[in-house]
Motif scaffolding. Structure first.
Motif, short mmCIF file in Angstrom:
data_model
loop_
_atom_site.label_atom_id
_atom_site.label_comp_id
_atom_site.label_asym_id
_atom_site.label_seq_id
_atom_site.Cartn_x
_atom_site.Cartn_y
_atom_site.Cartn_z
N ASN A 1 1.55 6.92 9.22
CA ASN A 1 1.93 7.87 10.31
C ASN A 1 3.61 8.01 10.10
OD1 ASN A 1 2.16 9.74 12.42
ND2 ASN A 1 2.35 7.84 14.15
N LEU A 2 3.84 8.59 8.96
CA LEU A 2 5.17 8.92 8.84
C LEU A 2 5.24 10.30 8.14
CD1 LEU A 2 5.77 5.76 6.29
CD2 LEU A 2 7.02 6.42 8.55
N PRO A 3 6.47 10.94 8.08
CA PRO A 3 6.62 12.36 7.64
C PRO A 3 6.18 12.40 6.37
CG PRO A 3 8.55 11.66 8.87
CD PRO A 3 7.74 10.31 8.81
N LYS A 4 5.54 13.82 5.87
CA LYS A 4 4.96 13.91 4.63
C LYS A 4 5.97 13.50 3.46
CE LYS A 4 2.87 17.98 2.00
NZ LYS A 4 2.63 19.15 2.00
N GLY A 5 7.03 13.89 3.66
CA GLY A 5 7.94 13.66 2.44
C GLY A 5 8.16 12.08 2.15
N GLU A 6 8.19 11.30 3.43
CA GLU A 6 8.37 9.90 3.19
C GLU A 6 7.19 9.25 2.34
OE1 GLU A 6 9.78 7.86 6.53
OE2 GLU A 6 11.23 9.33 7.03
N VAL A 7 5.90 9.77 2.89
CA VAL A 7 4.69 9.35 2.66
C VAL A 7 4.77 9.44 0.85
CG1 VAL A 7 2.15 9.36 2.14
CG2 VAL A 7 3.48 9.70 4.51
N LEU A 8 4.99 10.74 0.52
CA LEU A 8 4.94 11.04 -1.07
C LEU A 8 5.98 10.24 -1.79
CD1 LEU A 8 4.59 15.13 -0.72
CD2 LEU A 8 2.74 13.05 -1.00
N ASP A 9 7.18 10.16 -1.16
CA ASP A 9 8.34 9.12 -1.80
C ASP A 9 7.88 7.74 -1.97
OD1 ASP A 9 9.88 11.27 -1.97
OD2 ASP A 9 11.06 10.78 -0.06
N LEU A 10 7.26 7.07 -0.96
CA LEU A 10 6.43 5.97 -1.03
C LEU A 10 5.48 5.76 -2.19
CD1 LEU A 10 5.85 4.66 2.69
CD2 LEU A 10 7.24 3.49 0.95
N TYR A 11 4.76 6.76 -2.19
CA TYR A 11 3.58 6.70 -3.32
C TYR A 11 4.48 6.48 -4.77
CZ TYR A 11 -0.11 7.84 -6.41
OH TYR A 11 -1.27 7.84 -7.16
N ASN A 12 5.30 7.36 -4.86
CA ASN A 12 6.04 7.56 -6.08
C ASN A 12 6.79 6.10 -6.42
OD1 ASN A 12 5.33 10.04 -6.51
ND2 ASN A 12 6.78 10.87 -5.63
N LYS A 13 7.45 5.65 -5.42
CA LYS A 13 8.35 4.42 -5.55
C LYS A 13 7.50 3.39 -5.92
CE LYS A 13 11.50 1.49 -2.85
NZ LYS A 13 12.14 1.23 -1.66
N VAL A 14 6.17 3.02 -5.34
CA VAL A 14 5.27 1.96 -5.33
C VAL A 14 4.41 2.18 -6.96
CG1 VAL A 14 3.11 0.64 -4.74
CG2 VAL A 14 5.13 1.35 -3.17
N ARG A 15 3.99 3.43 -7.23
CA ARG A 15 3.11 3.62 -8.14
C ARG A 15 3.95 4.05 -9.30
NH1 ARG A 15 -0.07 6.92 -10.86
NH2 ARG A 15 -1.97 6.01 -11.78
N GLY A 16 4.89 5.02 -9.24
CA GLY A 16 5.82 5.48 -10.22
C GLY A 16 5.84 4.85 -11.50
N PRO A 17 6.62 3.35 -11.21
CA PRO A 17 6.77 2.62 -12.50
C PRO A 17 5.74 2.06 -13.39
CG PRO A 17 8.13 1.88 -10.59
CD PRO A 17 6.88 2.95 -10.01
N ILE A 18 4.33 2.38 -12.67
CA ILE A 18 3.37 1.69 -13.45
C ILE A 18 2.92 2.55 -14.78
CG2 ILE A 18 0.87 1.19 -13.20
CD1 ILE A 18 2.69 -0.26 -11.07
N GLU A 19 3.25 4.02 -14.62
CA GLU A 19 3.03 4.71 -15.68
C GLU A 19 3.81 4.11 -17.05
OE1 GLU A 19 0.44 6.85 -15.95
OE2 GLU A 19 0.08 6.46 -13.93
#
Length: 357
Positions: free
Chosen positions: A256-274
């Motif tokens: 239950n967070l603003p859309k932009g914050e959710v997308l940023d969280l996804y990139n922050k947690v998963r982004g480095p995996i690539e």
């Protein structure tokens, strides 16, 4: 050759690198009179990103001998390697209780003769591995690993990974998953955690900016078995054939967070995996063997190399780390000339970094 040895003899903190190399040999051991030669062959193939069959000649063993050792002892060695990788990750995470967890597919296509009944495709030449990783102090750390054999479902993979992570004593603060795990059963399971999962836009068929409730429509589940979740759809402009077009991406979440914050969280947690997957594949050797255990072992060995590399990450680049380990295996010095000619300039630029440690 003598000049190379003199330079390496005085390379700062050589002992640290030697300890890593010897640790690798100790945790990658085979029983039998040719066990060490087999281990060195596989390690060398990883370091050079070369074929196992080619490297076996440098250590006086036949490719068939290497295959025999791996096929007989591979399962045990894989488990030993994974246990050592987990220990390295736990050492970095000492004192950490809550983590952000990223669950991902890695698909490796192998060319040559297929192996029936194994892998992710009916032909048997595409192999799936799933990993559970976390990012801490700039490092992507492996916590759990699963090979997906034919018939293993996505939710079984996710459950196995999560159970292993929880058994290590961690509380999952946030879980991110890639689109390969978008199924009703996975959504049902991960809903007990805070999660964000990538969604194939073709499955939800929402081609516009969107933030609202959505319900799955899987034909394999009854109406009362479908899952409701918050769906976020966003677009990015991409150039295709000299024309700019909008490409849509979707995420499912219970945050239950603003859309932009959710997308940023996804990139922050998963982004480095690539990036970490690319580093793993940089150590992945080649083989003509079609045995599942052989291909799993060399992939896990590449993962172990990446985990060892994280010890020096931030202080030395991957290729310099590779060179330092190559120099520990004297049998490989014969092949080093051409490689060093291509790499000497960045190596020199990093020697002063080591000298300041």
């Amino acid at each position: 050759m003598w000049e190379i040895k003199v330079i390496i003899h005085y390379l700062p903190h050589q002992n640290n690198v030697q300890q890593i190399g010897y640790k690798l040999l100790s945790m990658f051991s085979f029983k039998g009179k040719r066990g060490e030669e087999v281990a060195r062959t596989l390690i060398s193939a990883c370091l050079w990103n070369d074929s196992v069959e080619s490297k076996s000649r440098a250590y006086g063993v036949s490719p068939q001998t290497v295959r025999n050792y791996v096929e007989e002892q591979g399962v045990e060695v894989v488990e030993k390697l994974l246990e050592q990788v987990r220990k390295m990750s736990l050492k970095v995470l000492k004192g950490v209780k809550e983590i952000g967890l990223s669950i991902d597919w890695t698909t490796k296509t192998w060319y040559g003769r297929p192996v029936g009944g194994l892998g992710s495709s009916e032909e048997g030449n595409s192999w799936n591995y799933a990993t559970a990783t976390t990012k801490f102090d700039g490092k992507v750390l492996l916590l759990a690993f699963v090979t997906q054999v034919k018939g293993m479902t996505e939710d079984e993979v996710v459950k196995a990974l999560v159970e292993r992570v929880v058994a290590m004593g961690f509380k999952v603060r946030l879980m991110t998953l890639d689109a390969g795990f978008y199924t009703v059963d996975v959504l049902n399971f991960v809903s007990q955690f805070k999660y964000i999962i990538a969604v194939p836009v073709g499955d939800v068929k929402v081609y516009q900016e969107f933030d609202g409730e959505y319900e799955t429509n899987s034909k394999r589940h009854r109406r009362d078995e479908q899952v409701e979740f918050r769906l976020l759809v966003y677009s990015k402009e991409k150039a295709k054939r000299k024309r700019k077009t909008l490409v849509y991406f979707a995420r499912a979440t219970n945050l239950n967070l603003p859309k932009g914050e959710v997308l940023d969280l996804y990139n922050k947690v998963r982004g480095p995996i690539e990036t970490s997957h690319r580093n793993v594949k940089a150590f992945l050797p080649f083989t003509s063997s079609t045995k599942f255990v052989f291909r799993t072992l060399i992939f896990v060995l590449a993962v172990a190399f990446y985990s060892l590399y994280t010890v020096f990450k931030g202080e030395v680049r991957r290729e310099q780390f590779r060179i330092l380990l190559i120099l520990l295996f004297s049998d490989d010095l014969f092949y080093l000339k051409d490689f060093l000619l291509k790499s000497i300039e960045p190596l020199i630029n990093n020697i002063d970094l080591f000298s300041r440690r």
